[in-house]
Write an enzyme that holds these catalytic residues in place. Structure first.
Site, PDB file in Angstrom:
ATOM      1  N   ASP A 239     114.781 168.163  15.455  1.00 20.62           N
ATOM      2  CA  ASP A 239     114.439 166.737  15.510  1.00 20.62           C
ATOM      3  C   ASP A 239     114.690 166.155  16.900  1.00 20.62           C
ATOM      4  O   ASP A 239     115.507 166.670  17.668  1.00 20.62           O
ATOM      5  CB  ASP A 239     115.292 165.949  14.506  1.00 20.62           C
ATOM      6  CG  ASP A 239     114.823 166.118  13.073  1.00 20.62           C
ATOM      7  OD1 ASP A 239     113.971 166.983  12.826  1.00 20.62           O
ATOM      8  OD2 ASP A 239     115.329 165.382  12.205  1.00 20.62           O
TER       9      ASP A 239
ATOM     10  N   HIS B  14     118.929 169.517  16.087  1.00 22.24           N
ATOM     11  CA  HIS B  14     118.400 168.515  17.018  1.00 22.24           C
ATOM     12  C   HIS B  14     118.294 169.108  18.421  1.00 22.24           C
ATOM     13  O   HIS B  14     119.223 169.793  18.865  1.00 22.24           O
ATOM     14  CB  HIS B  14     119.306 167.276  17.054  1.00 22.24           C
ATOM     15  CG  HIS B  14     119.448 166.599  15.722  1.00 22.24           C
ATOM     16  ND1 HIS B  14     120.282 167.092  14.736  1.00 22.24           N
ATOM     17  CD2 HIS B  14     118.863 165.484  15.220  1.00 22.24           C
ATOM     18  CE1 HIS B  14     120.209 166.283  13.671  1.00 22.24           C
ATOM     19  NE2 HIS B  14     119.351 165.318  13.938  1.00 22.24           N
TER      20      HIS B  14
END
Length: 240
Positions: free
Chosen positions: A40, A195
């Protein structure tokens, strides 16, 4: 007679590989040996180092792109596509109050990042992950609006907690493998949340190497082509 026997043996040898291939059953999308690595918030300055690790291990992943991070990182975004990874959408702002204010604002952010990604890469994606995940902010009205707009919503079933532990590689690695083990025992595929700006190349390398080393037939895939998205309102059931 001998000539006929030789021809018969040759025919068997030619047919056998095809029969074996036809007999091989493709894995179901939720087979417990499948791992879906997702990232992400990119593209980010660290994305390149993560791509290097993925390339080293010949692993493909899914990148949920944040629209406000595209400017200045266009080359990185194109590299993600060029190296065979799946581009997905994560909104524009990652601002909880702006994104979830109304169903319309949520959809509009996804449409905006969708246009930006297409402009830079030529790829039009409808695979989305909402900021902070769909629960509790995606109300029924939000979900219906997203579906009506043609978006496929994904969450995860393994949180690496890389945003919490950051450079503490051991904590991240232990968290991932504890959940991988749990999912394997529960007979369900694993969707790992990481992430771009938090997971370290070292931790990523460890996770891939050690998952492949386990005698479970683990295979890494992207979310491409799956018609039944896993999200917190529609969780995958164990594969039997």
């Amino acid at each position: 007679m001998r000539k006929r026997l030789i021809l018969f043996v040759l025919a068997i040898l030619l047919i056998s590989p095809l029969s074996h291939a036809e007999a091989t059953t493709p894995k179901a999308y939720n087979d417990r040996s499948l791992i879906y690595l997702t990232f992400d918030d990119g593209p980010h300055r660290q994305t390149g180092a993560l791509l290097d690790v993925l390339k080293k291990h010949k692993v493909k992943a899914t990148f949920f792109i944040l629209g406000n991070n595209i400017k200045g990182n266009e080359k990185m975004l194109r590299r993600i596509v060029a190296e065979g990874h799946l581009i997905a959408l994560h909104g524009m702002t990652h601002d909880r109050h702006k994104f979830y204010r109304t169903p319309t604002t949520a959809v509009r952010e996804m449409q905006d990042v969708q246009r930006l990604v297409f402009k830079v890469t030529g790829v039009k994606s409808n695979i989305v992950r909402t900021p902070y995940g769909s629960d509790p902010y995606m109300t029924l009205a939000h979900r219906r609006a997203m579906t009506k707009a043609g978006f496929q919503m994904w969450d995860w079933n393994i949180d690496s907690l890389d945003y919490r532990y950051k450079s503490d590689n051991r904590r991240v690695q232990n968290q991932v493998f504890a959940r991988l083990d749990a999912n394997y025992k529960a007979r369900i595929a694993s969707i790992i949340l990481t992430h771009d700006h938090s997971i370290t190349p070292t931790a990523l390398d460890y996770i891939i190497r050690n998952a492949k080393a386990k005698k479970r037939g683990y295979e890494f895939r992207t979310l491409q082509g799956i018609k039944n998205p896993h999200n917190f309102f529609n969780k995958w059931k164990p594969h039997r």
